[in-house]
Structures are given as C-alpha cells and as structure tokens.
Write an enzyme that holds these catalytic residues in place. Structure first.
Site, PDB file in Angstrom:
ATOM      1  N   HIS A   1       0.866  -1.185   0.000  1.00  0.00           N
ATOM      2  CA  HIS A   1       0.000   0.000   0.000  1.00  0.00           C
ATOM      3  C   HIS A   1       0.906   1.239   0.000  1.00  0.00           C
ATOM      4  O   HIS A   1       0.980   1.973   0.993  1.00  0.00           O
ATOM      5  CB  HIS A   1      -0.891  -0.008   1.234  1.00  0.00           C
ATOM      6  CG  HIS A   1      -2.100   0.876   1.132  1.00  0.00           C
ATOM      7  ND1 HIS A   1      -2.293   1.762   0.094  1.00  0.00           N
ATOM      8  CD2 HIS A   1      -3.191   1.024   1.956  1.00  0.00           C
ATOM      9  CE1 HIS A   1      -3.420   2.406   0.273  1.00  0.00           C
ATOM     10  NE2 HIS A   1      -3.988   1.980   1.391  1.00  0.00           N
TER      11      HIS A   1
ATOM     12  N   GLN B   1      -0.277   5.031   0.990  1.00  0.00           N
ATOM     13  CA  GLN B   1      -0.577   5.272   2.408  1.00  0.00           C
ATOM     14  C   GLN B   1       0.675   5.690   3.164  1.00  0.00           C
ATOM     15  O   GLN B   1       0.643   6.607   3.989  1.00  0.00           O
ATOM     16  CB  GLN B   1      -1.170   4.018   3.042  1.00  0.00           C
ATOM     17  CG  GLN B   1      -1.479   4.179   4.531  1.00  0.00           C
ATOM     18  CD  GLN B   1      -2.535   5.222   4.796  1.00  0.00           C
ATOM     19  OE1 GLN B   1      -3.631   5.157   4.249  1.00  0.00           O
ATOM     20  NE2 GLN B   1      -2.230   6.202   5.637  1.00  0.00           N
TER      21      GLN B   1
ATOM     22  N   ARG C   1      -3.696  11.879   2.327  1.00  0.00           N
ATOM     23  CA  ARG C   1      -3.809  10.908   1.246  1.00  0.00           C
ATOM     24  C   ARG C   1      -3.989  11.630  -0.095  1.00  0.00           C
ATOM     25  O   ARG C   1      -3.471  11.194  -1.133  1.00  0.00           O
ATOM     26  CB  ARG C   1      -4.999   9.971   1.479  1.00  0.00           C
ATOM     27  CG  ARG C   1      -4.868   9.019   2.655  1.00  0.00           C
ATOM     28  CD  ARG C   1      -3.699   8.058   2.490  1.00  0.00           C
ATOM     29  NE  ARG C   1      -3.711   7.363   1.212  1.00  0.00           N
ATOM     30  CZ  ARG C   1      -4.523   6.359   0.864  1.00  0.00           C
ATOM     31  NH1 ARG C   1      -5.415   5.914   1.726  1.00  0.00           N
ATOM     32  NH2 ARG C   1      -4.442   5.797  -0.326  1.00  0.00           N
TER      33      ARG C   1
END
Length: 365
Positions: A151, A154, A336
């Site tokens: 990920h 993130q 984000r």
C-alpha cells in the site's frame, strides 16, 4: 521520429521499488502541491485575484485516469478523484460491476483496452498478482492503490504527516520555516524516529518495513505468534534484499513493541475478505488494543503520537487515543490526497518519479 527509442513505461507497485531519495522527493513534492493548491480550494476572498495565485501542475490536462477498484474505498477514491481534478484531468471510476475485468475479459486484455484510452491506471485489487498482470500488459503507467501485499500511497501520506508535525518530536530546526509570505514553506525535516506497529502484518506494514529503515527510522513490530500474522515470504525477501531487517525488531509482546516509541501505528485486524476469521482474529489479538495504559506501561515516549490508515474499529484503538491529542489520523487522512496527487503528477503526468518540485531537507541523524 524514426529510430527513436521508446520510453519504458514506469509503474509503482511498492515503495521498495524506489530509492530513499525518490521517496523523500515525492513527499516533498506532495507538500509543495498541497501549499500551491490550498488557496484555490479556500473560500474566495474579496480583493484577492486568482491571477495572484500559483497554479498547481496541470500535467493531467485533458488526460483521463482509470480508477479500477475491486474493493470498497473512501479515502483512496476521494483522494484520486479530487487530485486528478486539481491536476487538470478527469478520473473515471471503474468498480467491479462496471467493467468486464474478471467476468468476460482477462487482465491482459483489460490493461491494453484501458491503456489505449486512458493515460494512467490506479488499481485497488485483491491478490497482488492481479496488479502485476495489469502492469505487465499496460501501455501506460500503473499505480498500486492497494493490493494484498503493498500500500505505497498510504506510507507516503504517513511520511508527509510526520514531517509536517516534526516539531512534536523535537525542537523546531532554526531557519527551516521560511517566513517570507511570498514563498512556500519548506517541508520540515524529521529526526530519526522509533515507530511501533501493533497488529496484523498487512499491506500498510509491509510498505513501512521496506521504507522506514532506509530513511533512518527504527521499526518495532508486535504480532501474534502465528505465521499468518507475520510478513509473507515475498515481502520479507524484499526487506532483507534492501537491508531493512537490521532496523526492525519483531516480537509478540505489544508492551515490548511500544518501548521508546515516538509513533504508535495499528491497522485493521480483519481486512476485507477475512470476515469469516473474525472470532479467531479477535481472540488472537487480545491485548493488542492501543491505549494510553498500554503505551505508558510499555514505556513509549511521553509525547508519542498515533497513526491509523482508517477505517478504524474500537477493538484496535480506544476512543481516548483515537480522538485525543495524540492522534494524527485525520491530518493523515487529509494527506492521502496530496501524496496521491504528487504520484499522479510524476507518474501519470510526467512518467518520471524523480521530477519533483521543491527542495527536500533532511536533518542528519
């Protein structure tokens, strides 16, 4: 031009694929784009002309970005769509019920069709092999929005958040903040931190494992004594390959993990697709809830802060920590947008993850 060498299509699956300087550059670029963009998003003030504001990069002007999401999303989808608008482009959300992928069409054919009409693919998938196959056959860049293993966006958001709150971990560095109102503030440097992760070994932790030690931070991880809650072999192979294992302590005791921690992190114990294991997992993670009592007893630093990628459940962290002054979860959530905007600009707009604006300044350890 005849004889011209075709440029290799860049993709980003994990931060393990980037050098520390590239990671730092993207974080710095996210900070730059954030401060360029925020005035455009604020209520219009009388007497302030738009011509006085700087435009963010328009590298996606008239370009279309495909958002292939086989899993639900709040932050990632919102970030991608709003960031694309700021970069001058159009985001096309393609949920699992919207396209033929996995029903009547292979990932290979889907990648070629979408890549023939769009200029980038942002894919949130199940098994990591799915996004690897998309990248193998796509004629345009593919960015991992989340897979079973990794990920990356993130962790870029987490790093941006920690840098922006660097003063919470040490005295501000004199001269770093530029007080000239006509200039943008520089990204505050961040001293080496001890980061504790308490919980399941999932995609968020995996990108932490291959990134934080290379940036000078130490990781202390606690997970239950069961191979299913430890990093899978492909992830640990990358950890060792990059020499990150030397900066990682891994055990089973949450109290030991938070010892000396500047930052405490957790994630969901029950990811999408693991609902059938709920009772088993809740039992395995008893004692892993992040609380003031846990961190005080374990010996975390007195000014420790808390991160969580969201969505959060109370058995992972109690309300006192999650909604209290230690929590950075909502600035982390906001970031984000800016971390994804930075990668979209560089990867989809410029095909160059090293072409960041702004100057990154890192305090030596």
């Amino acid at each position: 031009m005849a004889g011209q060498i075709a440029k290799r299509v860049p993709h980003l699956m994990t931060l393990a694929d980037l050098s520390p300087s590239q990671v730092n550059s993207i974080v710095s670029h996210a900070h730059y784009l954030k401060h360029i963009s925020l005035p455009w998003l604020s209520p219009q003030q009388r007497g302030v002309r738009a011509s006085k504001l700087r435009m963010p990069s328009q590298s996606l002007f008239s370009k279309s970005i495909a958002l292939i999401f086989s899993k639900r999303s709040t932050r990632t989808r919102l970030s991608a769509e709003t960031a694309t608008v700021l970069l001058g482009g159009k985001a096309l959300f393609l949920g699992k019920d919207d396209i033929q992928l996995g029903v009547n069409e292979s990932a290979r054919d889907t990648a070629r069709v979408i890549g023939g009409m769009c200029q980038g693919i942002f894919a949130r998938v199940g098994d990591h092999n799915e996004i690897e196959e998309l990248a193998e056959y796509s004629p345009v860049p593919v960015l991992n929005a989340l897979s079973s293993l990794w990920h990356p966006t993130q962790i870029l958001a987490d790093l941006l958040t920690l840098h922006e709150h660097a003063a919470l971990f040490s005295d501000p560095v004199e001269g770093i903040q530029n007080h000239n109102p006509k200039r943008l503030p520089q990204l505050p440097p961040l001293r080496p931190l001890t980061v504790a992760y308490v919980g399941d070994s999932a995609n968020v932790l995996h990108d932490m494992l291959v990134t934080y030690p290379r940036l000078g931070h130490k990781l202390r991880v606690a997970s239950p004594d069961n191979p299913k809650y430890r990093a899978p072999q492909p992830v640990w192979d990358r950890v060792v390959e990059l020499g990150c294992d030397a900066g990682i302590w891994w055990g089973t005791d949450p109290l030991e993990a938070v010892r000396g921690a500047d930052v405490v992190v957790t994630d969901t114990w029950i990811s999408m697709g693991q609902e059938a294991e709920k009772e088993e997992r809740l039992k395995a993670f008893q004692g892993y809830q992040v609380t003031e009592a846990l961190c005080r007893k374990g010996g975390a630093n007195t000014n420790w802060k808390f991160l969580h990628c969201l969505p959060r459940k109370e058995h992972e962290v109690d309300d006192e920590v999650f909604y209290g002054p230690r929590s950075l979860v909502f600035p982390e959530s906001d970031n984000r947008k800016w971390s994804i905007m930075a990668v979209f600009d560089l990867l989809f707009g410029k095909w160059d993850l090293s072409a960041a604006d702004g100057v990154f300044r890192q305090k030596s350890g």
